[in-house]
Design a protein around this motif. Structure first.
Motif, PDB file in Angstrom:
ATOM      1  N   TRP A   1       0.823  -1.199   0.000  1.00 32.09           N
ATOM      2  CA  TRP A   1       0.000   0.000   0.000  1.00 32.09           C
ATOM      3  C   TRP A   1       0.859   1.252   0.000  1.00 32.09           C
ATOM      4  O   TRP A   1       1.906   1.307   0.656  1.00 32.09           O
ATOM      5  CB  TRP A   1      -0.918   0.010   1.222  1.00 32.09           C
ATOM      6  N   GLY A   2       0.421   2.257  -0.729  1.00 27.54           N
ATOM      7  CA  GLY A   2       1.091   3.549  -0.708  1.00 27.54           C
ATOM      8  C   GLY A   2       0.680   4.335   0.532  1.00 27.54           C
ATOM      9  O   GLY A   2       0.032   3.804   1.430  1.00 27.54           O
ATOM     10  N   GLN A   3       1.034   5.596   0.541  1.00 27.26           N
ATOM     11  CA  GLN A   3       0.723   6.432   1.704  1.00 27.26           C
ATOM     12  C   GLN A   3      -0.715   6.945   1.668  1.00 27.26           C
ATOM     13  O   GLN A   3      -1.234   7.428   2.670  1.00 27.26           O
ATOM     14  CB  GLN A   3       1.687   7.626   1.784  1.00 27.26           C
ATOM     15  N   GLY A   4      -1.343   6.812   0.527  1.00 26.17           N
ATOM     16  CA  GLY A   4      -2.712   7.284   0.404  1.00 26.17           C
ATOM     17  C   GLY A   4      -2.781   8.804   0.290  1.00 26.17           C
ATOM     18  O   GLY A   4      -1.784   9.511   0.415  1.00 26.17           O
ATOM     19  N   THR A   5      -3.993   9.277   0.029  1.00 26.96           N
ATOM     20  CA  THR A   5      -4.212  10.727  -0.031  1.00 26.96           C
ATOM     21  C   THR A   5      -5.478  11.050   0.771  1.00 26.96           C
ATOM     22  O   THR A   5      -6.502  10.392   0.613  1.00 26.96           O
ATOM     23  CB  THR A   5      -4.314  11.214  -1.482  1.00 26.96           C
ATOM     24  N   GLN A   6      -5.368  12.032   1.648  1.00 24.71           N
ATOM     25  CA  GLN A   6      -6.460  12.365   2.562  1.00 24.71           C
ATOM     26  C   GLN A   6      -7.505  13.210   1.851  1.00 24.71           C
ATOM     27  O   GLN A   6      -7.191  14.228   1.232  1.00 24.71           O
ATOM     28  CB  GLN A   6      -5.926  13.140   3.767  1.00 24.71           C
ATOM     29  N   VAL A   7      -8.748  12.785   1.968  1.00 24.41           N
ATOM     30  CA  VAL A   7      -9.882  13.557   1.482  1.00 24.41           C
ATOM     31  C   VAL A   7     -10.739  13.919   2.684  1.00 24.41           C
ATOM     32  O   VAL A   7     -11.175  13.038   3.427  1.00 24.41           O
ATOM     33  CB  VAL A   7     -10.707  12.761   0.460  1.00 24.41           C
ATOM     34  N   THR A   8     -10.957  15.207   2.870  1.00 25.02           N
ATOM     35  CA  THR A   8     -11.785  15.680   3.969  1.00 25.02           C
ATOM     36  C   THR A   8     -12.902  16.544   3.398  1.00 25.02           C
ATOM     37  O   THR A   8     -12.642  17.521   2.695  1.00 25.02           O
ATOM     38  CB  THR A   8     -10.964  16.508   4.967  1.00 25.02           C
ATOM     39  N   VAL A   9     -14.132  16.139   3.680  1.00 23.56           N
ATOM     40  CA  VAL A   9     -15.301  16.873   3.201  1.00 23.56           C
ATOM     41  C   VAL A   9     -15.965  17.511   4.406  1.00 23.56           C
ATOM     42  O   VAL A   9     -16.527  16.825   5.262  1.00 23.56           O
ATOM     43  CB  VAL A   9     -16.277  15.952   2.464  1.00 23.56           C
ATOM     44  N   SER A  10     -15.886  18.820   4.459  1.00 26.55           N
ATOM     45  CA  SER A  10     -16.398  19.538   5.628  1.00 26.55           C
ATOM     46  C   SER A  10     -16.676  20.985   5.255  1.00 26.55           C
ATOM     47  O   SER A  10     -15.986  21.579   4.435  1.00 26.55           O
ATOM     48  CB  SER A  10     -15.392  19.469   6.769  1.00 26.55           C
ATOM     49  N   SER A  11     -17.687  21.545   5.925  1.00 26.01           N
ATOM     50  CA  SER A  11     -17.983  22.957   5.713  1.00 26.01           C
ATOM     51  C   SER A  11     -17.282  23.804   6.763  1.00 26.01           C
ATOM     52  O   SER A  11     -17.400  25.022   6.753  1.00 26.01           O
ATOM     53  CB  SER A  11     -19.489  23.195   5.748  1.00 26.01           C
TER      54      SER A  11
END
Length: 116
Positions: free
Chosen positions: A106-116
């Motif tokens: 697995w790679g390090q991944g990429t963070q997705v944050t969905v927030s107002s």
């Protein structure tokens, strides 16, 4: 040495869009069934989108109609276009092979944050 490097994540408001990329080295993505996975805090990693060698795609119900997986064979890169994002899409996103016996580290991944 095989590397899968994810990028394109970030902070986005609900309803927004992001395009994730997965650049591969040491392996040719087009010969494998590839997938995008995600792991939210405290939850198991889940497979959200797949693309097989022939190009057919599949999606988990929660992202169907909002996410699109694609592949650029010339660039040896996998993409995930994410539209109409929801807070519950918040997670670290990873790419990898679908078949367990072809899976790479697995790679390090990429963070997705969905927030107002």
């Amino acid at each position: 040495q095989v590397q899968l490097v994810e990028s394109g994540g970030g902070l986005v408001q609900p309803g927004g869009s992001l395009r994730l990329s997965c650049a591969a080295s040491g392996v040719t993505l087009s010969i494998y069934a590839m997938g995008w996975y995600r792991q939210a805090p405290g939850k198991q990693r889940e497979l959200v989108a797949t693309i097989i060698r022939a190009g057919a795609t599949g999606y988990t119900d929660s992202v169907k109609g909002r996410f699109t997986i694609s592949r650029d064979n010339a660039k040896n890169t996998l993409y995930l276009q994410m539209n109409s994002l929801k807070p519950e899409d918040t997670a670290v996103y990873y790419c990898n092979m679908v078949e367990l016996n072809t899976r790479r580290p697995w790679g390090q991944g990429t963070q997705v944050t969905v927030s107002s």
